[in-house]
Design a protein around this motif. Structure first.
Motif, PDB file in Angstrom:
ATOM      1  N   GLY A 401       0.797  -1.218   0.000  1.00 25.64           N
ATOM      2  CA  GLY A 401       0.000   0.000   0.000  1.00 25.64           C
ATOM      3  C   GLY A 401       0.829   1.267   0.000  1.00 25.64           C
ATOM      4  O   GLY A 401       0.290   2.365  -0.112  1.00 25.64           O
ATOM      5  N   THR A 402       2.149   1.128   0.128  1.00 26.09           N
ATOM      6  CA  THR A 402       3.025   2.305   0.146  1.00 26.09           C
ATOM      7  C   THR A 402       3.927   2.284  -1.084  1.00 26.09           C
ATOM      8  O   THR A 402       3.805   3.120  -1.970  1.00 26.09           O
ATOM      9  N   LEU A 403       4.824   1.287  -1.153  1.00 25.92           N
ATOM     10  CA  LEU A 403       5.637   1.112  -2.366  1.00 25.92           C
ATOM     11  C   LEU A 403       4.841   0.346  -3.430  1.00 25.92           C
ATOM     12  O   LEU A 403       5.105   0.474  -4.623  1.00 25.92           O
ATOM     13  N   THR A 404       3.885  -0.458  -2.952  1.00 22.85           N
ATOM     14  CA  THR A 404       3.028  -1.205  -3.884  1.00 22.85           C
ATOM     15  C   THR A 404       1.592  -0.717  -3.727  1.00 22.85           C
ATOM     16  O   THR A 404       1.284   0.020  -2.796  1.00 22.85           O
ATOM     17  N   LYS A 405       0.713  -1.168  -4.613  1.00 25.28           N
ATOM     18  CA  LYS A 405      -0.669  -0.684  -4.583  1.00 25.28           C
ATOM     19  C   LYS A 405      -1.551  -1.424  -3.576  1.00 25.28           C
ATOM     20  O   LYS A 405      -2.676  -1.015  -3.316  1.00 25.28           O
ATOM     21  N   GLY A 406      -1.022  -2.539  -3.030  1.00 28.34           N
ATOM     22  CA  GLY A 406      -1.793  -3.252  -2.017  1.00 28.34           C
ATOM     23  C   GLY A 406      -2.923  -4.094  -2.593  1.00 28.34           C
ATOM     24  O   GLY A 406      -3.840  -4.488  -1.907  1.00 28.34           O
ATOM     25  N   GLU A 407      -2.863  -4.370  -3.900  1.00 31.17           N
ATOM     26  CA  GLU A 407      -3.888  -5.221  -4.524  1.00 31.17           C
ATOM     27  C   GLU A 407      -3.237  -6.044  -5.625  1.00 31.17           C
ATOM     28  O   GLU A 407      -2.312  -5.574  -6.292  1.00 31.17           O
ATOM     29  N   PRO A 408      -3.708  -7.307  -5.831  1.00 31.62           N
ATOM     30  CA  PRO A 408      -3.049  -8.166  -6.826  1.00 31.62           C
ATOM     31  C   PRO A 408      -3.268  -7.662  -8.248  1.00 31.62           C
ATOM     32  O   PRO A 408      -4.311  -7.090  -8.565  1.00 31.62           O
ATOM     33  N   THR A 409      -2.269  -7.868  -9.073  1.00 30.84           N
ATOM     34  CA  THR A 409      -2.326  -7.467 -10.480  1.00 30.84           C
ATOM     35  C   THR A 409      -1.678  -8.582 -11.306  1.00 30.84           C
ATOM     36  O   THR A 409      -0.722  -9.215 -10.855  1.00 30.84           O
ATOM     37  N   VAL A 410      -2.192  -8.804 -12.509  1.00 35.27           N
ATOM     38  CA  VAL A 410      -1.571  -9.788 -13.412  1.00 35.27           C
ATOM     39  C   VAL A 410      -0.262  -9.186 -13.921  1.00 35.27           C
ATOM     40  O   VAL A 410      -0.254  -8.138 -14.559  1.00 35.27           O
TER      41      VAL A 410
END
Length: 718
Positions: A401-410
């Protein structure tokens, strides 16, 4: 995570740590707007620039000083023009009439009582609060000049002590200096007014079949309001009908609009740019995000800090320095047989030593800095955090949620037997179309992003711990994890082992029981994270990542971003200990997290930064709150800390240095070589120093604090 395990089975069981959702807990926990947890900040000693010892607010204050300045300027013209001392100095004759000699004393008395009233009452306030300062010095100076001038006018003292023209100029110049100072402060507090102005004057409330106009303050939780295209949202709420591109720059500092759909939250003051909405009110008044932002800005502007305490102490010392210098000046000039000069020099010392510039040096910089920050989506809750930020040499980021979006992505697609990648993705998206699962949304989202045509599916079903099944174009398509492959006695694709080592979630796609491809899903890295890490390295800071995820996942993200150190598999309650570990190495640590399960770590860090808080601005453990989810906003805090510290230092040096040099000159230290500083010049210099400090602080307004600009500036400097 349970529904993930029941939906995609063991793919989720093995990837339980990697999907990213576990470390966000429940974001509704953010929603407490009340707990600002603001420490009790002490006042600025005697230098209450919000009202100068009780003169009201900035708005009417500016008007008062402006009116008073112009009235006193008009009265000062005859006071100076009919003053025989001034006429003698400049060499023009006055009319030979008895009334002429009483013009200056009469009008000069009005100037002392009316024009000097803010300074006289301010001086009395400082005596009562036992915090002598600048107002008392001005009051002493004009009172001594007033008494001496009346003594000369009544022939009780030497004619050389006829200071009516000096008194008039002194009052006018002091009022001008105060007017400029108050205008600077008023421009700063207008940040709060401009935030308040974001709310509409009226809200359109749905009342049965009718729509009634009410004030936003009269709305209650549960009311439904209509927001027309181009209008602003009157209260925090949830969209119950419609969708719109929202201008959320007042919250995030980002100019790009954000699409908000039915069911999503919107914030008071944000603008529906392209279409209308119906919004159910979820928070009103002081519970709204806007009120939270206003409170944070005003708390930060009112809070004291280390630099402020230094300035207040210096101003208090300067009062006694000025008073001591005035007494010594009076004694020395009297002892050498020049009592008239003693009075002139003493008044000049009192006037020129007013620590106005010093009293203004820090509060004005901080006020402008906090306002500037708020406009850029950076909310300074603790001024000490802002001052400390420039010394930070280690930045610890929470991953999810900080460096990443915090949700899965293909993130990758692999196919078997030369099947087309886009066709495999289209079939998987078709099978997942009726599922609400986060992984299903990731697959359909990937198909949408790649503009793949998704065929229609029928006979949808989902099996706990196995996956989903649907019929697409007469073919049975199944998507799932290892248990699905076991059911069909099918083998994984060779790439699966590599993906598993990288900590990714792996889903296989089967057509009529035959494996046709596999999808790699992972928590997507924000595109801005790379720039943020590069800019922090350019500043000489160590970048550390902390996560509850497995080491493989953490290492993959760290390698991609060029992060220096990784703490993986850390439970939320153990994050504070990792911050302490870095501090024990002698580092100044800034912790960047989402503010919920990171609260202990944010509190432990030298600077706690809550990122992506969005509407949840009242996070008690963070000193700085970033309304945007852009990790580059951290660089904006660095830039603001650096710039405001530089301005504070410049202002303190100017204000203190000016007094230390000018007071001896005012006392007449160069009189033996024929240089004596006139009283009026002393008053002009005193006001000029205040103006210089105010203008220098205003230069902070030119600082562009958008994440992109701050990052680029740092990278360019390196």
């Amino acid at each position: 995570m349970n529904d993930q395990q029941t939906h995609h089975g063991a793919a989720e069981a093995e990837a339980h740590e990697h999907a990213g959702h576990h470390s966000h807990d429940d974001h509704s926990a953010h929603q407490s707007h009340g707990g600002h947890d603001q420490a009790d900040h002490e006042d600025h000693g005697g230098h209450d620039h919000a009202g100068h010892s009780g003169h009201g607010g900035h708005g009417d204050h500016v008007g008062q000083f402006r009116r008073l300045f112009w009235i006193m300027l008009v009265i000062a013209i005859p006071v100076v023009g009919f003053n025989d001392m001034f006429a003698h100095l400049t060499g023009y004759p006055l009319p030979n009439a008895d009334w002429v000699r009483w013009v200056s004393p009469a009008l000069g008395t009005i100037m002392y009582v009316w024009g000097g009233r803010p300074f006289l009452t301010g001086g009395l306030g400082e005596i009562r609060s036992r915090k002598p300062g600048m107002m008392l010095l001005i009051a002493l100076a004009i009172t001594v000049a007033f008494i001496a001038s009346w003594g000369a006018s009544l022939h009780l003292l030497s004619d050389e002590l006829n200071f009516w023209w000096e008194l008039a100029l002194l009052v006018v110049i002091m009022l001008l200096g105060h007017w400029i100072e108050m205008r600077s402060l008023a421009q700063t507090t207008s940040a709060l007014d401009s935030l308040a102005a974001l709310l509409p004057d009226e809200a359109e409330k749905v009342d049965g079949e009718n729509i009634v106009r009410v004030a936003p303050a009269d709305l209650a939780v549960g009311d439904v309001v209509v927001v027309r295209p181009g209008a602003s949202v009157p209260a925090d709420g949830r969209i119950v009908d419609g969708s719109a591109s929202m201008d959320e720059s007042m919250v995030t500092g980002e100019s790009k609009t954000v699409r908000r759909e039915t069911g999503e939250q919107v914030v008071a003051g944000t603008i529906a740019t392209d279409s209308g909405l119906r919004v159910e009110v979820t928070a009103t008044g002081e519970d709204t995000a806007l009120a939270g932002i206003q409170k944070l800005v005003s708390d930060a502007q009112a809070s004291s800090s280390r630099a402020q305490r230094i300035a207040d102490t210096a101003a208090a010392w300067l009062f006694w320095f000025a008073l001591g210098a005035a007494v010594i000046t009076a004694l020395v000039w009297s002892l050498i047989g020049l009592p008239d000069d003693a009075v002139v020099r003493t008044i000049t010392v009192l006037v020129i030593a007013c620590p106005h510039a010093l009293g203004l040096a820090i509060p004005l910089v901080v006020s402008i800095a906090t306002e500037r920050a708020a406009r850029g989506g950076v909310l300074i809750k603790d001024r000490l955090a802002l001052e400390s930020m420039r010394t930070v040499d280690a930045v610890l980021f929470d991953k999810t949620g900080t460096l990443t979006k915090g949700e899965p992505t293909v993130t990758a697609i692999d196919t078997a037997n030369d099947h087309d990648e886009q066709r495999v993705l289209a079939l998987a998206a078709a099978a997942e179309a009726d599922s609400e699962h986060p992984l299903a949304r990731a697959i359909t989202g990937a198909a949408s992003t790649q503009e793949v045509q998704i065929p229609r599916a029928s006979d949808f079903s989902s099996s706990p711990a196995i996956g989903v099944k649907a019929t697409v174009d007469g073919t049975v398509i199944e998507v799932g994890g290892p248990y699905l492959l076991q059911q069909h006695s099918a083998s994984e694709l060779p790439i699966a082992d590599q993906w598993r080592e990288e900590g990714a979630i792996i889903l296989h796609i089967l057509a009529d029981g035959e494996v046709i491809g596999a999808l790699r899903l992972a928590d997507e890295i924000r595109t801005e994270s790379r720039d943020a890490v590069d800019a922090l390295h350019a500043r000489g800071a160590q970048v550390v990542m902390i996560t509850g995820d497995a080491q493989a996942v953490a290492d993959t993200v760290a390698k991609d971003l060029g992060i220096d150190r990784v703490f993986a598999g850390v439970r939320p309650e153990d994050k504070a200990a990792k911050v302490k570990e870095l501090q024990d190495e002698g580092r100044k640590v800034a912790m960047v997290g989402d503010g919920v399960n990171d609260a202990p770590a944010l509190a432990q860090a030298d600077v706690g930064i809550a990122i992506g808080a969005g509407t949840d601005v009242a996070i008690g453990s963070a000193g700085v709150i970033l309304a945007s989810s852009d990790p580059r906003s951290v660089l904006s805090v660095f830039e603001l800390s650096r710039a405001s510290y530089r301005k504070m230092k410049q202002n303190l040096w100017w204000a203190a240095g000016y007094n230390l040099i000018s007071v001896p000159l005012a006392a007449g230290i160069l009189a033996p070589i024929g240089f004596v500083l006139p009283m009026s010049v002393g008053a002009i210099l005193m006001s000029a120093s205040t103006v210089v400090v105010a203008l220098n602080a205003q230069l902070l307004r030119r600082l562009d604090l958008t994440p992109e600009s701050s990052t680029n500036r740092i990278l360019d400097r390196s």
